[in-house]
Design a protein around this motif. Structure first.
Motif, PDB file in Angstrom:
ATOM      1  N   GLN A 126       0.862  -1.174   0.000  1.00 33.77           N
ATOM      2  CA  GLN A 126       0.000   0.000   0.000  1.00 33.77           C
ATOM      3  C   GLN A 126       0.895   1.219   0.000  1.00 33.77           C
ATOM      4  O   GLN A 126       1.669   1.420   0.926  1.00 33.77           O
ATOM      5  CB  GLN A 126      -0.903   0.019   1.243  1.00 33.77           C
ATOM      6  CG  GLN A 126      -1.973  -1.048   1.226  1.00 33.77           C
ATOM      7  CD  GLN A 126      -3.129  -0.682   0.327  1.00 33.77           C
ATOM      8  OE1 GLN A 126      -3.562   0.463   0.295  1.00 33.77           O
ATOM      9  NE2 GLN A 126      -3.634  -1.648  -0.407  1.00 33.77           N
ATOM     10  N   VAL A 127       0.822   2.024  -1.069  1.00 35.35           N
ATOM     11  CA  VAL A 127       1.681   3.187  -1.136  1.00 35.35           C
ATOM     12  C   VAL A 127       1.286   4.182  -0.074  1.00 35.35           C
ATOM     13  O   VAL A 127       0.146   4.249   0.358  1.00 35.35           O
ATOM     14  CB  VAL A 127       1.606   3.858  -2.521  1.00 35.35           C
ATOM     15  CG1 VAL A 127       2.177   2.961  -3.566  1.00 35.35           C
ATOM     16  CG2 VAL A 127       0.173   4.232  -2.867  1.00 35.35           C
ATOM     17  N   GLY A 128       2.252   4.976   0.352  1.00 37.32           N
ATOM     18  CA  GLY A 128       1.969   6.055   1.287  1.00 37.32           C
ATOM     19  C   GLY A 128       1.837   7.349   0.526  1.00 37.32           C
ATOM     20  O   GLY A 128       1.441   7.383  -0.625  1.00 37.32           O
ATOM     21  N   GLU A 129       2.233   8.467   1.126  1.00 37.27           N
ATOM     22  CA  GLU A 129       2.095   9.751   0.469  1.00 37.27           C
ATOM     23  C   GLU A 129       3.187   9.988  -0.572  1.00 37.27           C
ATOM     24  O   GLU A 129       3.157  10.957  -1.298  1.00 37.27           O
ATOM     25  CB  GLU A 129       2.141  10.873   1.508  1.00 37.27           C
ATOM     26  CG  GLU A 129       0.978  10.855   2.470  1.00 37.27           C
ATOM     27  CD  GLU A 129      -0.336  11.160   1.783  1.00 37.27           C
ATOM     28  OE1 GLU A 129      -0.363  12.032   0.908  1.00 37.27           O
ATOM     29  OE2 GLU A 129      -1.331  10.529   2.120  1.00 37.27           O
ATOM     30  N   ALA A 154      -3.924   7.205  -5.878  1.00 38.52           N
ATOM     31  CA  ALA A 154      -3.879   7.525  -4.446  1.00 38.52           C
ATOM     32  C   ALA A 154      -2.964   8.708  -4.173  1.00 38.52           C
ATOM     33  O   ALA A 154      -2.183   9.136  -5.019  1.00 38.52           O
ATOM     34  CB  ALA A 154      -3.399   6.294  -3.650  1.00 38.52           C
ATOM     35  N   ASP A 155      -3.094   9.234  -2.953  1.00 36.31           N
ATOM     36  CA  ASP A 155      -2.101  10.110  -2.334  1.00 36.31           C
ATOM     37  C   ASP A 155      -1.790  11.392  -3.088  1.00 36.31           C
ATOM     38  O   ASP A 155      -0.669  11.635  -3.533  1.00 36.31           O
ATOM     39  CB  ASP A 155      -0.809   9.323  -2.093  1.00 36.31           C
ATOM     40  CG  ASP A 155      -1.047   8.097  -1.239  1.00 36.31           C
ATOM     41  OD1 ASP A 155      -1.882   8.179  -0.334  1.00 36.31           O
ATOM     42  OD2 ASP A 155      -0.430   7.065  -1.495  1.00 36.31           O
ATOM     43  N   ALA A 156      -2.818  12.242  -3.223  1.00 33.24           N
ATOM     44  CA  ALA A 156      -2.611  13.557  -3.824  1.00 33.24           C
ATOM     45  C   ALA A 156      -1.767  14.430  -2.899  1.00 33.24           C
ATOM     46  O   ALA A 156      -1.697  14.218  -1.692  1.00 33.24           O
ATOM     47  CB  ALA A 156      -3.964  14.234  -4.089  1.00 33.24           C
ATOM     48  N   ARG A 157      -1.141  15.433  -3.506  1.00 27.61           N
ATOM     49  CA  ARG A 157      -0.365  16.401  -2.737  1.00 27.61           C
ATOM     50  C   ARG A 157      -0.947  17.790  -2.991  1.00 27.61           C
ATOM     51  O   ARG A 157      -1.550  18.039  -4.029  1.00 27.61           O
ATOM     52  CB  ARG A 157       1.108  16.389  -3.135  1.00 27.61           C
ATOM     53  CG  ARG A 157       1.759  15.027  -3.013  1.00 27.61           C
ATOM     54  CD  ARG A 157       3.202  15.076  -3.450  1.00 27.61           C
ATOM     55  NE  ARG A 157       4.015  15.857  -2.535  1.00 27.61           N
ATOM     56  CZ  ARG A 157       4.640  15.357  -1.467  1.00 27.61           C
ATOM     57  NH1 ARG A 157       4.516  14.087  -1.184  1.00 27.61           N
ATOM     58  NH2 ARG A 157       5.378  16.126  -0.684  1.00 27.61           N
ATOM     59  N   THR A 158      -0.772  18.724  -2.051  1.00 26.65           N
ATOM     60  CA  THR A 158      -1.290  20.087  -2.233  1.00 26.65           C
ATOM     61  C   THR A 158      -0.238  21.117  -1.879  1.00 26.65           C
ATOM     62  O   THR A 158      -0.540  22.161  -1.331  1.00 26.65           O
ATOM     63  CB  THR A 158      -2.523  20.319  -1.335  1.00 26.65           C
ATOM     64  OG1 THR A 158      -2.153  20.116   0.042  1.00 26.65           O
ATOM     65  CG2 THR A 158      -3.653  19.399  -1.702  1.00 26.65           C
ATOM     66  N   ASP A 159       1.018  20.832  -2.186  1.00 24.94           N
ATOM     67  CA  ASP A 159       2.081  21.758  -1.798  1.00 24.94           C
ATOM     68  C   ASP A 159       2.258  22.900  -2.792  1.00 24.94           C
ATOM     69  O   ASP A 159       3.128  23.743  -2.641  1.00 24.94           O
ATOM     70  CB  ASP A 159       3.408  21.022  -1.626  1.00 24.94           C
ATOM     71  CG  ASP A 159       3.805  20.229  -2.875  1.00 24.94           C
ATOM     72  OD1 ASP A 159       3.153  20.426  -3.915  1.00 24.94           O
ATOM     73  OD2 ASP A 159       4.741  19.437  -2.790  1.00 24.94           O
ATOM     74  N   PRO A 201       4.073   5.550 -10.960  1.00 20.36           N
ATOM     75  CA  PRO A 201       3.710   4.132 -10.825  1.00 20.36           C
ATOM     76  C   PRO A 201       3.514   3.664  -9.390  1.00 20.36           C
ATOM     77  O   PRO A 201       2.888   2.627  -9.171  1.00 20.36           O
ATOM     78  CB  PRO A 201       4.902   3.405 -11.475  1.00 20.36           C
ATOM     79  CG  PRO A 201       5.428   4.386 -12.461  1.00 20.36           C
ATOM     80  CD  PRO A 201       5.284   5.723 -11.805  1.00 20.36           C
ATOM     81  N   GLY A 202       4.034   4.401  -8.405  1.00 24.08           N
ATOM     82  CA  GLY A 202       3.838   4.004  -7.013  1.00 24.08           C
ATOM     83  C   GLY A 202       2.510   4.426  -6.441  1.00 24.08           C
ATOM     84  O   GLY A 202       2.064   3.876  -5.429  1.00 24.08           O
ATOM     85  N   THR A 203       1.827   5.398  -7.056  1.00 25.40           N
ATOM     86  CA  THR A 203       0.543   5.851  -6.526  1.00 25.40           C
ATOM     87  C   THR A 203      -0.642   5.363  -7.359  1.00 25.40           C
ATOM     88  O   THR A 203      -1.779   5.738  -7.095  1.00 25.40           O
ATOM     89  CB  THR A 203       0.495   7.396  -6.448  1.00 25.40           C
ATOM     90  OG1 THR A 203       0.793   7.956  -7.730  1.00 25.40           O
ATOM     91  CG2 THR A 203       1.485   7.923  -5.440  1.00 25.40           C
ATOM     92  N   VAL A 204      -0.375   4.549  -8.369  1.00 26.91           N
ATOM     93  CA  VAL A 204      -1.438   3.915  -9.151  1.00 26.91           C
ATOM     94  C   VAL A 204      -1.576   2.484  -8.667  1.00 26.91           C
ATOM     95  O   VAL A 204      -0.620   1.705  -8.729  1.00 26.91           O
ATOM     96  CB  VAL A 204      -1.125   3.950 -10.661  1.00 26.91           C
ATOM     97  CG1 VAL A 204      -2.202   3.207 -11.448  1.00 26.91           C
ATOM     98  CG2 VAL A 204      -1.014   5.392 -11.145  1.00 26.91           C
ATOM     99  N   MET A 205      -2.754   2.138  -8.176  1.00 27.44           N
ATOM    100  CA  MET A 205      -2.996   0.803  -7.642  1.00 27.44           C
ATOM    101  C   MET A 205      -3.961   0.039  -8.540  1.00 27.44           C
ATOM    102  O   MET A 205      -4.929   0.619  -9.047  1.00 27.44           O
ATOM    103  CB  MET A 205      -3.591   0.894  -6.235  1.00 27.44           C
ATOM    104  CG  MET A 205      -2.704   1.585  -5.207  1.00 27.44           C
ATOM    105  SD  MET A 205      -1.267   0.578  -4.763  1.00 27.44           S
ATOM    106  CE  MET A 205      -2.068  -0.779  -3.916  1.00 27.44           C
ATOM    107  N   ILE A 206      -3.695  -1.240  -8.744  1.00 26.49           N
ATOM    108  CA  ILE A 206      -4.602  -2.120  -9.479  1.00 26.49           C
ATOM    109  C   ILE A 206      -5.064  -3.186  -8.494  1.00 26.49           C
ATOM    110  O   ILE A 206      -4.267  -3.976  -7.994  1.00 26.49           O
ATOM    111  CB  ILE A 206      -3.932  -2.773 -10.707  1.00 26.49           C
ATOM    112  CG1 ILE A 206      -3.570  -1.701 -11.742  1.00 26.49           C
ATOM    113  CG2 ILE A 206      -4.879  -3.782 -11.346  1.00 26.49           C
ATOM    114  CD1 ILE A 206      -2.209  -1.091 -11.564  1.00 26.49           C
ATOM    115  N   SER A 207      -6.355  -3.153  -8.184  1.00 22.74           N
ATOM    116  CA  SER A 207      -6.885  -4.083  -7.194  1.00 22.74           C
ATOM    117  C   SER A 207      -6.979  -5.488  -7.776  1.00 22.74           C
ATOM    118  O   SER A 207      -6.895  -5.684  -8.994  1.00 22.74           O
ATOM    119  CB  SER A 207      -8.265  -3.628  -6.712  1.00 22.74           C
ATOM    120  OG  SER A 207      -9.219  -3.750  -7.747  1.00 22.74           O
TER     121      SER A 207
END
Length: 516
Positions: A3-6, A169-174, A155-161
């Motif tokens: 499960q990827v993190g941020e 997953a894991d948007a950023r708002t910086d 590729p680390g924030t795209v998940m294939i179930s």
């Protein structure tokens, strides 16, 4: 299972985070989220745990960082922003909590693998790579429609179930990224999916050029000027139109399309007839029913566009020459007269009307302005996932059919991602006896009681057709659209519920919009 993190997944050398008060299996956070298993750490040192929501009894992912406070502001703000966008290709965000000494985000648990892991076993075929790209572009279109930026597409924030669903997953708002860069990142994903290499030399993934372990992704093959080789030069069998589209998205000299246009282009790729491509759910690779695939629209590339434009120009020149040859001067008799076909049918100068088709819903959410705890605003994505047997439903209300006498109603707000001419809207319900109406408007507001109230007040001024009162069927069809007007936002508003034995309740199983 990863499960990827941020950020990016960490490789084997990433040290564990040893912090006073570090979590342990069995600990319950916020009196609700029980930690079950530490899955991994991301490259920023955040801990990713598998957990259980003990109230709703569902699995969750818990992304934690130490300390909380100011250092966790960006992570928490990103989570709050992401929670406002509901889309089947976005990981659901459930909670964001700051406890000063630590902060954590609770989000949907995805049983599956990241795109990074999937491609580590070998590049994807063209249809599957296209489906992944389409799903990500559709998710970005929903994010961009709110004015936000994802800023963390890789590729680390795209998940294939395990059931084939593709989620981002894991948007950023910086504030360090842009919607254009989000779209270009889809080109990077396509390149990676097709070749197994990463094309962005100026911003390689963690460990990409000299990496090791499971986080390493090899850099693309490059020429003497540092330009990445096209996918077709790396791997045989990549279709020309997909190669062109990928390289155009990566070309800084070519302005990329908007995310909604890119999603539409990818959805129309010319894939095998026995395949099915559906970005709103499991991968079922095939062309959309009722639509002819458009290689030009799919390619999106200047090479294909220029080629077809050239052919059209030659055809036009040939047609003009033919007309000139056959026509001649009015006063000069033709040497080879050709009888023109005649017809008694009137000739219409109006262009043919666009074909009516099922329009793609890019996002949906539940409108509940009088809610007390926002408990019923989940699962809106189920109303357009193609499954008419399962959808979103209200809770059971007792005392009266109008939501127990304390709500004006509830509804499903949908976003078509852009303006369209609409012919009809069909709503499939779980039970007979409901009262509802269809409304439209032009505003979008945050998913809060206040935001929902503003939407309801504005949209109430624009009803579509006639409302249904205690409808004796489970399908409501609304046809009262203005043919000269275009629509983007719709609100299916429920005012009375049918009895279910223990109270009053109804489910919205599927909403279908037809238009052009």
């Amino acid at each position: 299972m990863t499960q990827v993190g941020e950020g990016q997944d960490a490789d084997e050398t990433t040290p564990p985070v040893m912090t006073f008060g570090a979590p342990t299996a069995g600990e319950v956070l916020a009196e609700r989220y029980e930690l079950v298993e530490h899955i991994n750490n991301d490259s920023a040192g955040r801990l990713v745990w598998r957990g259980v929501d003990v109230v709703l009894r569902r699995p969750v992912a818990v992304v934690m960082r130490y300390p909380g406070g100011d250092s966790a502001t960006e992570m928490l703000q990103a989570a709050v922003a992401a929670s406002r966008v509901i889309h089947p290709n976005l990981v659901g965000v459930y909670d964001a909590i700051d406890e000063a000494e630590r902060a954590y985000v609770v989000r949907e648990w995805v049983d599956g693998h990241s795109l990074r892991e999937l491609v580590s076993e070998g590049p994807l075929d063209a249809a599957r790579a296209t489906a992944v790209g389409n799903a990500v572009a559709s998710a970005l279109a929903a994010v961009h429609a709110t004015g936000m930026v994802h800023g963390n597409v890789h590729p680390g924030t795209v998940m294939i179930s395990d059931d084939g669903r593709v989620v981002l997953a894991d948007a950023r708002t910086d504030g360090a990224d842009s919607q254009e860069n989000d779209v270009r990142a889809v080109g990077g994903l396509l390149y990676f999916a097709l070749t197994g290499y990463w094309p962005h030399a100026e911003a390689p993934l963690h460990g990409a050029t000299a990496g090791h372990g499971r986080a390493a992704i090899p850099d693309a093959v490059r020429d003497a000027n540092g330009a990445a080789a096209a996918p077709r030069q790396v791997r045989a069998g990549v279709p020309a139109y997909l190669d062109d589209l990928t390289m155009d998205l990566l070309d800084a000299d070519i302005a990329p399309p908007s995310s909604d246009v890119l999603a539409a282009e990818l959805a129309r790729l010319d894939v095998p007839e026995d395949d099915y491509l559906d970005a709103n759910g499991p991968l079922r690779f095939a062309a959309e029913t009722g639509e002819e695939p458009s290689p030009l629209a799919a390619a999106g590339g200047r090479k294909v566009a220029l080629g077809i434009a050239g052919l059209l120009a030659l055809a036009l020149v040939g047609l003009l020459i033919g007309i000139s040859t056959l026509g001649g001067d009015e006063d000069e008799p033709q040497k080879n007269p050709v009888a023109a076909p005649t017809s008694s049918a009137p000739v219409s100068e109006e262009p043919a009307a666009p074909a009516v088709r099922n329009l793609k819903i890019s996002a949906a959410r539940i409108i509940d302005p009088d809610s007390r705890d926002r408990a019923e605003v989940r699962d809106a994505e189920k109303v357009f996932d193609g499954d008419k047997d399962d959808g979103w439903s209200t809770q059971t209300y007792r005392g009266a059919s109008n939501f127990g006498n304390y709500k004006r109603g509830m509804g499903v707000w949908i976003d078509l991602g852009g303006e369209h001419t609409i012919k009809s809207v069909q709503v499939n319900l779980s039970d007979t006896g409901a009262s509802a109406e269809l409304l439209t408007g032009t505003i979008d507001q945050p998913s809060t009681n206040k935001g929902d109230d503003e939407i309801l007040k504005a949209y109430k001024k624009n009803p579509i057709g006639q409302p249904f009162e205690a409808h004796d069927g489970t399908t409501m069809t609304f046809n009262g659209f203005d043919a000269d007007q275009k629509y983007r936002y719709l609100l299916f508003w429920i005012t009375d519920l049918p009895p279910n034995g223990s109270g009053y309740k109804v489910g919205v199983n599927e909403i279908t919009v037809q238009g052009s």
